[in-house]
Design an enzyme around this catalytic site. Structure first.
Site, PDB file in Angstrom:
ATOM      1  N   GLU A   1       0.721  -1.155   0.011  1.00  0.00           N
ATOM      2  CA  GLU A   1       0.145   0.159   0.052  1.00  0.00           C
ATOM      3  C   GLU A   1       0.879   1.253   0.068  1.00  0.00           C
ATOM      4  O   GLU A   1       0.480   2.242  -0.580  1.00  0.00           O
ATOM      5  CB  GLU A   1      -0.953  -0.053   1.171  1.00  0.00           C
ATOM      6  CG  GLU A   1      -2.033  -1.060   1.058  1.00  0.00           C
ATOM      7  CD  GLU A   1      -3.129  -0.921   0.170  1.00  0.00           C
ATOM      8  OE1 GLU A   1      -2.846   0.037  -0.456  1.00  0.00           O
ATOM      9  OE2 GLU A   1      -3.650  -1.913   0.241  1.00  0.00           O
TER      10      GLU A   1
ATOM     11  N   ASP B   1      -4.490  -9.596  -8.985  1.00  0.00           N
ATOM     12  CA  ASP B   1      -4.988  -8.821 -10.098  1.00  0.00           C
ATOM     13  C   ASP B   1      -3.591  -8.012 -10.540  1.00  0.00           C
ATOM     14  O   ASP B   1      -3.312  -8.126 -11.821  1.00  0.00           O
ATOM     15  CB  ASP B   1      -5.967  -7.979  -9.568  1.00  0.00           C
ATOM     16  CG  ASP B   1      -5.771  -7.367  -8.232  1.00  0.00           C
ATOM     17  OD1 ASP B   1      -4.613  -7.636  -7.556  1.00  0.00           O
ATOM     18  OD2 ASP B   1      -6.692  -6.546  -7.623  1.00  0.00           O
TER      19      ASP B   1
ATOM     20  N   GLU C   1     -18.671  -6.313  -2.477  1.00  0.00           N
ATOM     21  CA  GLU C   1     -17.407  -6.919  -2.503  1.00  0.00           C
ATOM     22  C   GLU C   1     -16.972  -8.350  -3.111  1.00  0.00           C
ATOM     23  O   GLU C   1     -16.083  -8.541  -3.442  1.00  0.00           O
ATOM     24  CB  GLU C   1     -16.941  -7.157  -0.930  1.00  0.00           C
ATOM     25  CG  GLU C   1     -16.536  -5.650  -0.430  1.00  0.00           C
ATOM     26  CD  GLU C   1     -15.162  -5.188  -0.829  1.00  0.00           C
ATOM     27  OE1 GLU C   1     -14.338  -5.061  -0.245  1.00  0.00           O
ATOM     28  OE2 GLU C   1     -15.066  -4.633  -2.117  1.00  0.00           O
TER      29      GLU C   1
ATOM     30  N   GLU D   1     -12.519   0.351  -9.636  1.00  0.00           N
ATOM     31  CA  GLU D   1     -12.158  -0.425 -10.510  1.00  0.00           C
ATOM     32  C   GLU D   1     -13.251  -0.406 -11.804  1.00  0.00           C
ATOM     33  O   GLU D   1     -12.769  -0.482 -13.037  1.00  0.00           O
ATOM     34  CB  GLU D   1     -11.876  -1.927 -10.062  1.00  0.00           C
ATOM     35  CG  GLU D   1     -10.539  -2.203  -9.256  1.00  0.00           C
ATOM     36  CD  GLU D   1     -10.978  -1.570  -7.849  1.00  0.00           C
ATOM     37  OE1 GLU D   1      -9.669  -1.416  -7.285  1.00  0.00           O
ATOM     38  OE2 GLU D   1     -11.911  -1.427  -7.524  1.00  0.00           O
TER      39      GLU D   1
END
Length: 913
Positions: A132, A279, A373, A391
Site C-alpha cells: 500500500e 490482480d 465486495e 475499478e
C-alpha cells in the site's frame, strides 16, 4: 424469479453456470452539452470530498465522513490489516496530488505540494504495508513529481519547484528497500518506516507469507524511481521479485497462486484468479512492458493471459481455479477487484471479453446500486460491503476510449448518480456497509480521490478539456501518472533474464501491438452493443431455459435412479447409487454433508449424466429452500430531526406480517415504548402507541404474540429489541423472527428485530429528543429524504446546500449515534443436512479488512432467556470452512483447497487498485 441454470462440463468435474437471456434495448447518445454537465458534476463531487478532507481531516491520513474528523492510526479502534495503509503521512493528500492536475486544479495542486513538502514526515515509528505504501505514497509522490515538472516545463506554474517530491520519493524508496531482504527477493508484507525489518523496535519481520500482487506490484513505481534518479537499485529489486514469481508459476497451467512463502517460494494458497491477491501482478507485467519497453514482461504477460483465457475466463464470468487442477473451479463467487480486468483487456487489445465481463458487472451494479465486495455466480450478494472502489469506473473509461460507444457514458452517469444518491453525506462520501440496506461505514479511502474522480472526469472530457496530453502517461494501479518517456531515461543496469523459457504461443493471438480496431469493429457502430445484448438480462433472469442434454435425458422416458428430493444421507442404498454416479459425500465438521461430483469416477458415461442431473436438481432444490427459508435484512432508518435518514440500523426480518420488500414506501411513524415492555399481554398504553411504531423487549412470549398485541392496540409497526444487554449485529448472527406454529395471516403490520446495541440507539434518541420518527423498509431510502415538514430538499445550488448542511446533526451527535451493520450471508454449493446435523453453527469472525461477518441468519421463535432458534440449512461452503482447522485436511485435494476459500479476502485490501 430467474433463469434456471444450465450446465457446462469439463472432463473430470462438473458444475453449473448461469444461462443468459437474449433480450436487449437501445440507448440514447450523450450530447456534448450533457458531457460538459456531467464533467462539472464530477468536479463538484471532487470538491465536496477533497474539501471536506482538507477541512475536517488533514493532516490525518483519511477522512471519516460520518463523524467529520480525520482517521489517525492509534486513536481509532483498529480495523486490522486495512489500517496498515495508514502511516501518519497525510495519505489522502499525497494520493490526490496528480488528480488535482488532471481536473485542471493547478492552484490547488501547488498548495497541496507545498503542504506535502512542509508537513509530511516519512520517518515515523509505525508499521505499514509495503504494498500500500508503494502504490499510494511512493506512487503518489512520483505522480505528483511527473505532473509538477510537466507544468513547470510548459510554463503553467510550479516555477519554484525543485524536485522536492522526487527527493521525498527517494527517501521513501530507501525506507522500503529493507523489505526485500529475503532469500527469494520477495518483499516482506510490512515494514517499520523508522526501524525497518527484524529489529526489536521494528515490531515486524516475522511474517512468512505475502500475496502475489503484494510482491508483484512494485516494478512501475520502483523502476520510475530508478529512471528519475538514475539509481538502479530500486528497479533491480522489483525486477528480482518479478523474476522469482515467474519462476515459481505452476509450469503445466502457467498460473500463479494467491499467497506465497517469501522465504521458500512455496505456494501457500494454490487457487488462482484475476481478483484479490493476484490482480495487479498481471496488470504490472503488461504495463511494465509499455512503460519500460522490455519484451520479457510482455512475453510473461502473454503466457499468463493465455492461461487466464483458457482456464479462468468463462465469459462473462471470471472464476478462480486451482493452479494444479485448472479445470476445477475453486469457488462459486467472484470478488469486486476483478472489475479492473476489462480495462486491462482493453490495453491488451482483447475487446470482446472485456465488453462481456464489463456488461455483466454493470448488470450487478444496476441491481444493487454498487458492486458488492463479492457476489455469487447467480449474482446474489456474497459479501455486502462496497468501500467506493474505482475499478469498474476504470474499466468503463478504457472501454469508452477503445470503442467510442456512448453507452459507456451512460454507465458513467449511473455511477455518478449512485454515488450522489447513496454514498454522499455532508462531510464527503461514505463507504457502503451493506448494499442491500444502504447502511454506511465511517470510511472514505484515499483511493476514492486518487482514482474514482480521475477516471470519471476523463470519461466525460474532450481532449481540449485537459491541460496536458493524457496519452503521454501510463496509469499505475492506483491511477498515478508516470511519463512514457521514462523508457529511454536512465535505463536500469539490471540484465535481462535470457535463460527464461517462454511458452510457445499462437502469434496470431499475441501480436506485438494492439489489434487493429478496424479489423475488430469492421466499421460497425453496433459492434459493442451486439456483444452486450445477450447479457442484458444476466442478472434479471426471467427467461426460459434452453433445451439441454439433461432435458433430453429427462424427456426420454428413462427413470432416473435417484431424485434429489428423495435423497437421504442416512440411506445406504442412496449412497451406493451416488457412488455409481460419481457423486461423493464430504462430512463437514458442523454435521452437514456436501456433495461433489467427479464424472471420471462414475461407473459409465450414462451414470455420469445421471449424476450431473442429480447435482443440478440438488442445487435447484437448495436454492428453492434458501428462498423459502431466508429473508434479507431490513433497515430501520431514523428520519426525524436531527438525523434526517442518516442513521440506518440493520434489522432482522420477520417471517410474518407486512412484507417490506413488496411495500416500497415501508412503514413510517413515531416510535413509542409499549407497556408492558415485553408486549406479551394486552397493551395498557394503547393510546400512546396508536398510529405509531411500538418498541418491545424480546422475551417471555412468542414474537407473533407480541405483534398481535401491539397491532390490536393500534400500532402501525413493531420493533423487538434484544434483552441480552450488549448484544450487537457486530458479534451475533442476524435473527429472523418466526411465527408461533399457528397461522400468522392475521398479523398485517411490519415487525423487525434489533440487537441491544442498535436498539439503544433509538432509546437514547427518544431520551434526547422525545419525538423520534423512523422508517421501516427493505433498504435505506435516499439520504435527501424529505421530512413531513419539508425541512430538507434536494441540493441544487450552494445556498441550498449550505442550508441543508445546517440541518444535519453535529459531528459529536453523529459520533454518539453511529453503529456498525451486519454483513451478507454467503451462498454456495448445495449442502444437505444429515440426520445428526446440529441446529446451528458457531460464528467465526474474520479480520475487519474483509467482509468480516459471514454469519448465517437464524430464525427465532421462542421466549427469553433462551429463545428457541430455528436454523435453516447452512448455505455457505466458505463459512463452513472457516470453522474447520487451518491445517490442510488429508482428504480429496478439492476439499483441501476449499478450506482456503474464505481466506481469499484476507488479502483484499493489500491488492487494492
Amino acid at each position: 424469479m430467474g433463469c434456471p441454470a444450465v450446465e457446462a462440463r469439463r472432463w473430470g468435474d462438473m458444475w453449473l453456470v448461469v444461462a443468459f437471456c437474449l433480450l436487449g434495448h437501445g440507448h440514447a447518445a450523450v450530447t456534448k452539452e450533457e458531457k460538459a454537465h456531467l464533467r462539472s458534476q464530477v468536479l463538484e463531487m471532487f470538491d465536496h470530498a477533497y474539501g471536506n478532507y482538507m477541512q475536517h481531516a488533514y493532516p490525518a491520513d483519511e477522512l471519516m465522513p460520518l463523524t467529520c474528523r480525520g482517521r489517525i492510526r492509534g486513536q481509532e479502534p483498529s480495523r486490522g490489516d486495512v489500517d496498515d495503509a495508514l502511516g501518519k503521512f497525510s495519505l489522502t493528500l499525497i494520493d490526490t496530488l496528480d488528480t488535482l492536475v488532471v481536473l485542471n486544479k493547478t492552484k490547488e495542486f501547488e498548495d497541496a505540494v507545498r503542504k506535502v513538502i512542509t508537513d509530511v514526515n516519512l520517518d515515523n515509528d509505525i508499521v505499514v504495508s509495503v504494498f500500500e505504501t508503494n502504490i499510494r505514497v511512493l506512487g503518489g509522490l512520483l505522480g505528483g513529481h511527473s505532473v509538477a515538472i510537466m507544468l513547470k516545463e510548459n510554463g503553467d506554474g510550479m516555477q519554484w519547484y525543485n524536485d522536492e517530491l522526487l527527493h521525498m520519493a527517494k527517501e521513501l524508496g530507501y525506507k522500503l528497500l529493507p523489505a526485500f531482504n529475503t532469500t527469494s527477493g520477495l518483499p516482506y508484507p510490512r515494514i517499520n518506516l523508522k526501524f525497518g525489518i527484524r529489529r526489536p523496535e521494528a515490531r515486524t519481520g516475522t511474517e512468512t507469507d505475502t500475496c502475489t500482487a503484494c510482491a508483484g506490484t512494485m516494478i512501475l513505481e520502483f523502476a520510475a524511481l530508478s529512471r528519475f534518479t538514475g539509481i538502479s537499485v530500486f528497479e533491480e529489486h522489483a525486477r528480482k521479485a518479478l523474476d522469482f514469481l515467474w519462476d515459481k508459476r505452476q509450469r503445466s497451467s502457467n498460473l500463479v497462486g494467491v499467497t506465497i512463502n517469501i522465504h521458500t517460494g512455496d505456494w501457500v494458497r494454490k487457487d488462482s484468479g484475476v481478483g484479490a491477491g493476484i490482480d495487479s501482478y498481471y496488470e504490472y507485467l503488461l504495463k511494465a512492458y509499455v512503460l519500460l519497453g522490455d519484451d520479457s514482461y510482455l512475453e510473461r504477460f502473454n503466457t499468463h493471459y493465455d492461461a487466464i483465457m483458457r482456464y479462468i475466463s468463462q465469459p462473462p464470468l471470471l472464476l478462480d481455479v486451482h493452479i494444479h487442477k485448472p479445470m476445477l473451479t475453486a469457488r462459486t463467487w467472484m470478488d469486486s477487484l476483478l472489475a479492473f480486468f476489462p480495462g486491462l483487456q482493453v490495453l491488451k487489445g482483447d475487446i470482446r471479453p472485456a465488453i462481456e465481463t464489463h456488461e455483466m458487472l454493470y448488470q450487478v451494479i444496476k441491481k444493487h446500486n454498487f458492486l458488492p465486495e463479492a457476489f455469487t455466480t447467480d449474482f446474489r450478494v456474497h459479501w455486502a460491503q462496497h468501500p467506493l472502489r474505482p475499478e469498474f469506473a476504470e474499466s468503463t473509461y478504457f472501454l469508452y476510449k477503445a470503442t467510442g460507444d456512448p453507452y459507456y457514458l451512460e454507465v458513467g452517469k449511473t455511477l455518478i448518480d449512485n454515488l450522489n444518491k447513496y454514498a454522499r453525506v455532508p462531510c464527503g462520501f461514505a463507504a457502503v456497509k451493506d448494499v442491500r440496506t444502504g447502511s454506511h461505514e465511517d470510511r472514505m479511502d484515499s483511493f476514492f480521490l486518487a482514482e474514482m474522480f480521475k477516471y470519471l472526469y476523463l470519461l466525460f472530457s474532450e481532449r481540449e478539456d485537459l491541460i496536458f496530453d493524457i496519452e503521454d502517461y501510463i496509469f499505475t494501479t492506483e491511477a498515478h501518472l508516470l511519463p512514457l518517456s521514462l523508457s529511454t531515461a536512465n535505463p536500469s543496469s539490471t540484465k535481462k533474464n535470457t535463460t527464461t523459457q517462454y511458452t510457445e504461443l499462437d502469434d496470431s493471438n499475441f501480436d506485438w501491438s494492439c489489434p487493429n480496431t478496424q479489423i475488430l469493429f469492421r466499421n460497425d457502430p453496433m459492434y459493442a452493443q451486439n456483444i452486450r445484448e445477450p447479457l442484458k438480462n444476466v442478472v434479471d433472469k426471467n427467461c426460459p431455459r434452453s433445451p439441454s442434454r439433461l432435458d433430453e435425458i429427462s424427456g426420454s422416458g428413462k427413470m432416473p435412479p435417484l431424485r434429489a428430493r428423495d435423497f437421504m444421507a442416512s440411506n445406504s442404498e442412496h449412497l451406493e447409487i451416488l457412488k455409481k454416479m460419481g457423486v461423493s459425500l464430504i462430512h463437514l465438521k458442523d454435521g452437514r454433508v456436501q456433495l461433489v461430483q467427479h464424472a471420471n469416477q462414475a461407473a459409465s458415461s450414462i451414470d455420469a449424466e445421471d449424476g450431473l442431473r442429480f447435482m443440478q436438481e440438488m442445487i435447484e432444490l437448495s436454492s428453492q429452500q434458501q428462498k423459502e427459508q431466508q429473508l434479507p435484512p431490513r433497515a430501520v432508518q431514523i428520519v426525524s430531526h436531527p438525523f434526517y435518514g442518516r442513521v440506518v440500523l440493520t434489522a432482522g426480518p420477520a417471517q410474518f406480517g407486512m412484507d417490506l420488500s413488496k411495500h416500497l414506501a415501508g412503514a413510517q411513524g413515531l416510535v413509542a415504548r409499549a407497556e408492558p415492555y415485553s408486549g406479551c399481554s394486552d397493551i395498557t398504553n394503547g393510546q400512546a402507541i396508536q398510529g405509531k411504531i411500538a418498541l418491545m423487549q424480546r422475551g417471555q412470549c412468542m414474537f407473533a404474540e407480541k405483534a398481535r398485541n401491539v397491532q390490536k392496540a393500534g400500532a402501525i409497526g413493531g420493533i423487538v429489541i434484544d434483552d441480552n444487554e450488549g448484544s450487537s449485529s457486530d458479534t451475533a448472527p442476524l435473527f429472523q423472527m418466526a411465527g408461533d406454529g399457528k397461522s400468522t395471516d392475521d398479523v398485517t403490520i411490519p415487525m423487525l428485530f434489533l440487537f441491544s446495541k442498535e436498539g439503544n440507539i433509538i432509546l437514547d434518541a427518544i431520551r434526547e429528543y422525545q419525538q423520534v420518527e423512523v422508517l421501516l423498509s427493505d433498504k435505506a431510502k435516499d439520504r435527501d429524504l424529505e421530512s413531513e415538514s419539508g425541512e430538507q430538499k434536494p441540493v441544487e445550488n450552494d445556498s441550498q446546500k449550505q442550508a441543508l448542511e445546517d440541518l444535519f446533526m453535529t459531528p459529536e451527535e453523529i459520533a454518539e449515534l453511529l453503529i456498525v451493520h451486519e454483513e451478507e450471508s454467503p451462498v454456495s454449493q448445495p449442502e444437505v443436512p444429515s440426520s445428526d446435523s446440529p441446529s446451528g453453527g458457531d460464528r467465526t469472525s474474520e479480520r475487519d479488512i474483509t467482509p468480516e461477518s459471514q454469519e448465517h441468519k437464524t430464525e427465532e421463535t421462542e421466549h427469553s432467556p433462551k429463545d428457541n432458534v430455528q436454523t435453516p440449512p447452512e448455505n455457505s461452503e466458505d463459512s463452513t470452512e472457516e470453522k474447520m482447522d487451518n491445517k490442510v485436511q488429508p482428504m480429496e485435494s478439492i476439499l483441501a483447497d476449499w478450506k482456503e476459500d474464505i481466506e481469499a479476502f484476507e488479502m483484499m485490501e493489500k491488492d487494492e487498485l
